[in-house]
Design a protein around this motif. Sequence first.
Motif, PDB file in Angstrom:
ATOM      1  N   ALA A 149       0.808  -1.215   0.000  1.00  0.00           N
ATOM      2  CA  ALA A 149       0.000   0.000   0.000  1.00  0.00           C
ATOM      3  C   ALA A 149       0.843   1.268   0.000  1.00  0.00           C
ATOM      4  O   ALA A 149       0.330   2.355  -0.306  1.00  0.00           O
ATOM      5  N   SER A 150       2.131   1.146   0.346  1.00  0.00           N
ATOM      6  CA  SER A 150       3.016   2.315   0.387  1.00  0.00           C
ATOM      7  C   SER A 150       3.756   2.541  -0.919  1.00  0.00           C
ATOM      8  O   SER A 150       4.419   3.570  -1.087  1.00  0.00           O
ATOM      9  N   LEU A 151       3.658   1.588  -1.850  1.00  0.00           N
ATOM     10  CA  LEU A 151       4.357   1.675  -3.125  1.00  0.00           C
ATOM     11  C   LEU A 151       3.452   2.235  -4.222  1.00  0.00           C
ATOM     12  O   LEU A 151       2.248   1.959  -4.263  1.00  0.00           O
ATOM     13  N   ARG A 152       4.055   2.985  -5.111  1.00  0.00           N
ATOM     14  CA  ARG A 152       3.347   3.392  -6.316  1.00  0.00           C
ATOM     15  C   ARG A 152       3.178   2.177  -7.230  1.00  0.00           C
ATOM     16  O   ARG A 152       3.928   1.200  -7.125  1.00  0.00           O
ATOM     17  N   PRO A 153       2.200   2.194  -8.141  1.00  0.00           N
ATOM     18  CA  PRO A 153       2.110   1.109  -9.125  1.00  0.00           C
ATOM     19  C   PRO A 153       3.436   0.945  -9.869  1.00  0.00           C
ATOM     20  O   PRO A 153       4.032   1.922 -10.328  1.00  0.00           O
ATOM     21  N   GLY A 154       3.907  -0.275  -9.920  1.00  0.00           N
ATOM     22  CA  GLY A 154       5.205  -0.543 -10.517  1.00  0.00           C
ATOM     23  C   GLY A 154       6.362  -0.467  -9.538  1.00  0.00           C
ATOM     24  O   GLY A 154       7.498  -0.821  -9.891  1.00  0.00           O
ATOM     25  N   ALA A 240       7.252  -6.771  -7.246  1.00  0.00           N
ATOM     26  CA  ALA A 240       6.754  -5.576  -7.926  1.00  0.00           C
ATOM     27  C   ALA A 240       5.263  -5.408  -7.709  1.00  0.00           C
ATOM     28  O   ALA A 240       4.493  -6.371  -7.851  1.00  0.00           O
ATOM     29  N   ARG A 241       4.865  -4.202  -7.352  1.00  0.00           N
ATOM     30  CA  ARG A 241       3.429  -3.911  -7.261  1.00  0.00           C
ATOM     31  C   ARG A 241       2.889  -3.691  -8.661  1.00  0.00           C
ATOM     32  O   ARG A 241       3.381  -2.846  -9.413  1.00  0.00           O
ATOM     33  N   GLY A 242       1.876  -4.460  -9.046  1.00  0.00           N
ATOM     34  CA  GLY A 242       1.296  -4.352 -10.360  1.00  0.00           C
ATOM     35  C   GLY A 242       0.448  -3.102 -10.519  1.00  0.00           C
ATOM     36  O   GLY A 242       0.156  -2.398  -9.563  1.00  0.00           O
TER      37      GLY A 242
END
Length: 242
Positions: A149-154, A240-242
């Motif tokens: 939840a703290s990461l930007r997409p990608g 990796a956050r999709g």
Amino acid sequence: MPTPQGPTLRELAVQALSSTMRGYDLLAPKFDLTPYRTPDRVLDAVTSAVRPLGPFRRGLDVCCGTGAGVGVLRELCQERVTGVDFSAGMLGVARSAHAGAAGAPPVDWVRADARALPFAPVFDLALSFGAFGHFLPEERPLLFDQVFASLRPGGLFVFPVGAPPAVGSRPYWSLLGFDVAMRVRNALWRPPFVMYYRTFPLAGVVDDLVRTGFEVRLLPLEELGRRQDGSPRARLVVAARG
């Protein structure tokens, strides 16, 4: 091995009989003089492996301790770095250690529990070193969800995982003995001090990351060498956050 300037046996005993948070508050001034600090060769290997995966603007060191991972992020990120930890003592040492580094991105220090991170999805890169033994297996999904939840997409969540020691070897019995001793300690003494070495198996960790929504790949950390069977001594988990 412990150094003469590091904590005494009495200080380590007091820490071990404290809560996890209080224990690290007490250990903080001498933590970097103990064997528990992540070795520079591991930090350098992770830096080399992550650099080609960028560029990165903002970085997050999850459970930053005295800031070893923050140093890695300041080499990899262009704009800003954040270190988060629940120990005020460890954050105080980290803040002093990284004050005034010329030419590096500025650092924000945040006191928070990694199971309840107070961040919007603004980070391109999150990493963590040596902290996962402080989370019980059933807490991993919540921890990974908070990082996601703290990461930007990608955005990427990366951390090294060492190969398990061979069954029956001296390191195997050493880690097993430590974990058994901690379980006995926590069964008999309150508050608990949560620290285990054998509760973070790679297969289970990857499964939890995938269930969280990460796309996961494993990169060998070649700078740390290979075992006799040819397998890497350590791998970098890249989620990796999709």
